[in-house]
Scaffold this active site. Structure first.
Site, PDB file in Angstrom:
ATOM      1  N   GLN A 101       0.841  -1.410   0.010  1.00  0.00           N
ATOM      2  CA  GLN A 101       0.025  -0.033  -0.121  1.00  0.00           C
ATOM      3  C   GLN A 101       0.878   1.356   0.160  1.00  0.00           C
ATOM      4  O   GLN A 101       0.421   2.247  -0.117  1.00  0.00           O
ATOM      5  CB  GLN A 101      -0.769   0.121   1.105  1.00  0.00           C
ATOM      6  CG  GLN A 101      -1.712  -1.278   1.408  1.00  0.00           C
ATOM      7  CD  GLN A 101      -2.607  -1.101   2.808  1.00  0.00           C
ATOM      8  OE1 GLN A 101      -3.535  -0.523   2.784  1.00  0.00           O
ATOM      9  NE2 GLN A 101      -2.034  -1.765   3.770  1.00  0.00           N
ATOM     10  N   ASN A 102       2.187   1.035  -0.063  1.00  0.00           N
ATOM     11  CA  ASN A 102       3.219   2.300   0.132  1.00  0.00           C
ATOM     12  C   ASN A 102       3.302   2.792  -0.949  1.00  0.00           C
ATOM     13  O   ASN A 102       3.695   2.071  -2.062  1.00  0.00           O
ATOM     14  CB  ASN A 102       4.456   1.810   0.896  1.00  0.00           C
ATOM     15  CG  ASN A 102       4.103   1.144   2.492  1.00  0.00           C
ATOM     16  OD1 ASN A 102       3.023   1.585   3.058  1.00  0.00           O
ATOM     17  ND2 ASN A 102       5.031   0.491   2.949  1.00  0.00           N
ATOM     18  N   HIS A 118      -1.789   1.520  -4.257  1.00  0.00           N
ATOM     19  CA  HIS A 118      -2.047   2.965  -4.222  1.00  0.00           C
ATOM     20  C   HIS A 118      -0.865   3.702  -4.910  1.00  0.00           C
ATOM     21  O   HIS A 118      -0.996   5.004  -4.358  1.00  0.00           O
ATOM     22  CB  HIS A 118      -1.751   3.164  -2.693  1.00  0.00           C
ATOM     23  CG  HIS A 118      -2.790   2.774  -1.960  1.00  0.00           C
ATOM     24  ND1 HIS A 118      -2.955   2.587  -0.621  1.00  0.00           N
ATOM     25  CD2 HIS A 118      -4.035   1.802  -2.173  1.00  0.00           C
ATOM     26  CE1 HIS A 118      -4.020   1.912  -0.032  1.00  0.00           C
ATOM     27  NE2 HIS A 118      -4.596   1.420  -1.067  1.00  0.00           N
ATOM     28  N   CYS A 126      -0.587  14.343 -15.859  1.00  0.00           N
ATOM     29  CA  CYS A 126      -1.820  15.366 -16.034  1.00  0.00           C
ATOM     30  C   CYS A 126      -3.215  14.676 -16.128  1.00  0.00           C
ATOM     31  O   CYS A 126      -2.893  13.543 -17.050  1.00  0.00           O
ATOM     32  CB  CYS A 126      -1.626  16.200 -17.315  1.00  0.00           C
ATOM     33  SG  CYS A 126      -2.959  17.376 -17.550  1.00  0.00           S
ATOM     34  N   CYS A 154      -0.380  22.049 -21.011  1.00  0.00           N
ATOM     35  CA  CYS A 154      -1.794  22.347 -21.381  1.00  0.00           C
ATOM     36  C   CYS A 154      -2.319  23.409 -20.203  1.00  0.00           C
ATOM     37  O   CYS A 154      -3.399  23.870 -20.462  1.00  0.00           O
ATOM     38  CB  CYS A 154      -2.691  21.069 -21.677  1.00  0.00           C
ATOM     39  SG  CYS A 154      -3.046  20.541 -19.780  1.00  0.00           S
ATOM     40  N   GLY A 191       3.189  -4.492   8.951  1.00  0.00           N
ATOM     41  CA  GLY A 191       3.067  -3.069   9.133  1.00  0.00           C
ATOM     42  C   GLY A 191       1.765  -2.373   8.461  1.00  0.00           C
ATOM     43  O   GLY A 191       1.719  -1.217   7.990  1.00  0.00           O
ATOM     44  N   ALA A 235       9.100  -4.400  12.778  1.00  0.00           N
ATOM     45  CA  ALA A 235       9.224  -5.153  11.610  1.00  0.00           C
ATOM     46  C   ALA A 235      10.651  -5.526  11.504  1.00  0.00           C
ATOM     47  O   ALA A 235      10.709  -6.660  11.130  1.00  0.00           O
ATOM     48  CB  ALA A 235       8.677  -4.630  10.511  1.00  0.00           C
TER      49      ALA A 235
HETATM   50  P1  NAD Z   1      -1.603   2.307   9.103  1.00  0.00           P
HETATM   51  O1  NAD Z   1      -1.159   3.631   9.317  1.00  0.00           O
HETATM   52  O2  NAD Z   1      -3.097   2.195   8.995  1.00  0.00           O
HETATM   53  O3  NAD Z   1      -0.934   0.853   9.839  1.00  0.00           O
HETATM   54  C1  NAD Z   1       0.246   0.831   9.937  1.00  0.00           C
HETATM   55  C2  NAD Z   1       0.241  -0.050  10.858  1.00  0.00           C
HETATM   56  O4  NAD Z   1       1.747  -0.616  11.176  1.00  0.00           O
HETATM   57  C3  NAD Z   1      -0.030   0.107  12.455  1.00  0.00           C
HETATM   58  O5  NAD Z   1      -0.930  -1.077  12.835  1.00  0.00           O
HETATM   59  C4  NAD Z   1       1.046   0.281  13.320  1.00  0.00           C
HETATM   60  O6  NAD Z   1       0.921  -0.053  14.608  1.00  0.00           O
HETATM   61  C5  NAD Z   1       2.092  -0.759  12.571  1.00  0.00           C
HETATM   62  N1  NAD Z   1       3.637  -0.206  12.679  1.00  0.00           N
HETATM   63  C6  NAD Z   1       4.194   0.976  12.600  1.00  0.00           C
HETATM   64  N2  NAD Z   1       5.562   0.807  12.858  1.00  0.00           N
HETATM   65  C7  NAD Z   1       5.829  -0.207  12.805  1.00  0.00           C
HETATM   66  C8  NAD Z   1       6.951  -1.089  12.886  1.00  0.00           C
HETATM   67  N3  NAD Z   1       8.378  -0.616  12.969  1.00  0.00           N
HETATM   68  N4  NAD Z   1       6.902  -2.641  12.959  1.00  0.00           N
HETATM   69  C9  NAD Z   1       5.542  -3.438  12.909  1.00  0.00           C
HETATM   70  N5  NAD Z   1       4.480  -2.506  12.822  1.00  0.00           N
HETATM   71  C10 NAD Z   1       4.459  -1.169  12.785  1.00  0.00           C
HETATM   72  O7  NAD Z   1      -1.125   1.933   7.290  1.00  0.00           O
HETATM   73  P2  NAD Z   1      -1.706   1.122   6.426  1.00  0.00           P
HETATM   74  O8  NAD Z   1      -2.473  -0.012   6.838  1.00  0.00           O
HETATM   75  O9  NAD Z   1      -0.466   1.244   5.470  1.00  0.00           O
HETATM   76  O10 NAD Z   1      -2.828   2.283   5.634  1.00  0.00           O
HETATM   77  C11 NAD Z   1      -2.543   3.380   5.793  1.00  0.00           C
HETATM   78  C12 NAD Z   1      -2.379   4.349   4.304  1.00  0.00           C
HETATM   79  O11 NAD Z   1      -1.498   4.920   4.228  1.00  0.00           O
HETATM   80  C13 NAD Z   1      -2.201   3.209   3.208  1.00  0.00           C
HETATM   81  O12 NAD Z   1      -3.211   3.409   2.135  1.00  0.00           O
HETATM   82  C14 NAD Z   1      -0.721   3.901   2.732  1.00  0.00           C
HETATM   83  O13 NAD Z   1      -0.788   3.982   1.270  1.00  0.00           O
HETATM   84  C15 NAD Z   1      -0.572   4.980   3.079  1.00  0.00           C
HETATM   85  N6  NAD Z   1       0.724   5.421   3.644  1.00  0.00           N
HETATM   86  C16 NAD Z   1       1.741   5.117   3.094  1.00  0.00           C
HETATM   87  C17 NAD Z   1       3.185   5.522   3.641  1.00  0.00           C
HETATM   88  C18 NAD Z   1       4.169   4.880   2.987  1.00  0.00           C
HETATM   89  O14 NAD Z   1       4.214   4.976   1.733  1.00  0.00           O
HETATM   90  N7  NAD Z   1       5.426   4.752   3.658  1.00  0.00           N
HETATM   91  C19 NAD Z   1       3.138   6.320   4.664  1.00  0.00           C
HETATM   92  C20 NAD Z   1       1.961   6.705   5.450  1.00  0.00           C
HETATM   93  C21 NAD Z   1       0.756   6.378   4.589  1.00  0.00           C
END
Ligand code: NAD
Length: 254
Positions: A101-102, A118, A126, A154, A191, A235
Site C-alpha cells: 500500500q506504500n 496505491h 496530467c 496544457c 505493518g 518489523a
Molecule cells: P496504517 O498507518 O493504517 O497502519 C500501520 C500499522 O503498522 C499500524 O498497525 C502500526 O501499529 C504498525 N507499525 C508501525 N510501525 C511499525 C513497525 N516498526 N513494525 C511493525 N509494525 C509497525 O497503515 P496502512 O495499513 O498502510 O494504511 C494507511 C494508508 O497510508 C495506506 O493506504 C498507505 O498507502 C498510506 N501511507 C503510506 C506511507 C508510505 O508509503 N510509507 C506512509 C503513510 C501512509
C-alpha cells in the site's frame, strides 16, 4: 497462537506460494511516519481531506503545500532490514509476490518488484491530457512555479503517481494482487492496520482457500483472532530474526 520469529520461519519454510502484503508500518523504521500510530500523520492532518482528488482539483496550492514536503522527505530515505529481508526471501523463491500500500518506493530500492496498489512517487501526470513526466521534472516544475504547483504544458496542475483519496485504484495492480492472493498458501502482512479496503480483503481470500495468515504489526488488526502466526514487535528486528531462523533450518522453501 504462534508468536515468535521462528514460527514465521517455519510457516515460510512450509509454504509453496508465499505472498507479502505491506503497509505504512514497514517504513516507519526508515523514518517515514505512518497514518495511525501515535505521532503518525493522522494526528497532524486529515489525509482523507488534504490528500484528496477534490482538494487537488479545487485548491491545488493547498494540496501541493502538503504533498511537496512529503516528496522531499521521501527523496533521501533508505530501505530498512524488513524491506531487505523480503527482497532476500524473493530472491530465494520463498516469497512469490510483494503487494504494498506504500507509495515510498522502498521495496523497489531494496530490490523487489512490488505491486503498488496505491500508486507510487514514480512519475508526474496530467489528469486532463494524460501527459507524463519523471519525478525530477515534476519537482523542477513545482520549483519553477510561484505558487509551488507544477503545471502541464496544457496549463492544468499536475499530480504525482500517488493515488489520491477519491481516485480509483489502478485496476491492473489490484487485479494482480487478488490473483496472487488466490494462489497463495501463505500471506504475510507486515505493518498494516488492515483497515483500508480493498487491500483489507486480501487475507480473507487466502484464509477462505485454506491458506495460512501471518501478521507482523504493532497494533491490533481485525484479523488477529484468525491469524495462525501473530508477531507484535518491530518489523525490522522480527524479519531479521525470522530470516536467521530460516537459515538455521536449512534456507529455502519446502
Ligand atoms: P496504517 O498507518 O493504517 O497502519 C500501520 C500499522 O503498522 C499500524 O498497525 C502500526 O501499529 C504498525 N507499525 C508501525 N510501525 C511499525 C513497525 N516498526 N513494525 C511493525 N509494525 C509497525 O497503515 P496502512 O495499513 O498502510 O494504511 C494507511 C494508508 O497510508 C495506506 O493506504 C498507505 O498507502 C498510506 N501511507 C503510506 C506511507 C508510505 O508509503 N510509507 C506512509 C503513510 C501512509
Amino acid at each position: 497462537m504462534a508468536d515468535a520469529p521462528e514460527d514465521l520461519a517455519a510457516a515460510l519454510a512450509r509454504s509453496e506460494y508465499a505472498v507479502v502484503l505491506t503497509g505504512a508500518g514497514i517504513s516507519t523504521e526508515s523514518g517515514i511516519p505512518d497514518f495511525r500510530s501515535a505521532g503518525g500523520l493522522w494526528e497532524k492532518y486529515d489525509p482523507m481531506e488534504v490528500a484528496s482528488l477534490s482538494t487537488f482539483l479545487s485548491e491545488p496550492e493547498r494540496f501541493w503545500s502538503f504533498h511537496r514536503p512529503r516528496i522531499d522527505m521521501l527523496a533521501d530515505v533508505e530501505p530498512n532490514p524488513a524491506h531487505l529481508a523480503i527482497a532476500e526471501l524473493e530472491r530465494r523463491g520463498v516469497v512469490r509476490a510483494v503487494v504494498t500500500q506504500n507509495i515510498d518506493r522502498l521495496h523497489a530500492k531494496a530490490g523487489s518488484d512490488p505491486i503498488e496498489v496505491h500508486g507510487a512517487l514514480d512519475r508526474g501526470l496530467c489528469l486532463r491530457c494524460e501527459t507524463r513526466v519523471s519525478m525530477d521534472e515534476l519537482v523542477a516544475r513545482a520549483d519553477a512555479a510561484e505558487d509551488g504547483v507544477p503545471r502541464c504544458g496544457c496549463g492544468f496542475p499536475m499530480k504525482s503517481g500517488v493515488v489520491l483519496f477519491g481516485e480509483p485504484l489502478p485496476a491492473g495492480a489490484i487485479d494482480a494482487a487478488f490473483a496472487h492472493a488466490e494462489r497463495a498458501d501463505l500471506m504475510l502482512v507486515i505493518g498494516s492496520s488492515l483497515l483500508v479496503a480493498p487491500v483489507s480483503q486480501l487475507p480473507r481470500v487466502v484464509l477462505d482457500n485454506g491458506g495460512t495468515l501471518a501478521i507482523l504489526t504493532e497494533s491490533e488488526t481485525p484479523y488477529d483472532g484468525v491469524a495462525q502466526v501473530r508477531l507484535n514487535g518491530k518489523a525490522a528486528a522480527q524479519m531479521q530474526e525470522a530470516l536467521a531462523a530460516l537459515d538455521a533450518a536449512g534456507g529455502t522453501a519446502a
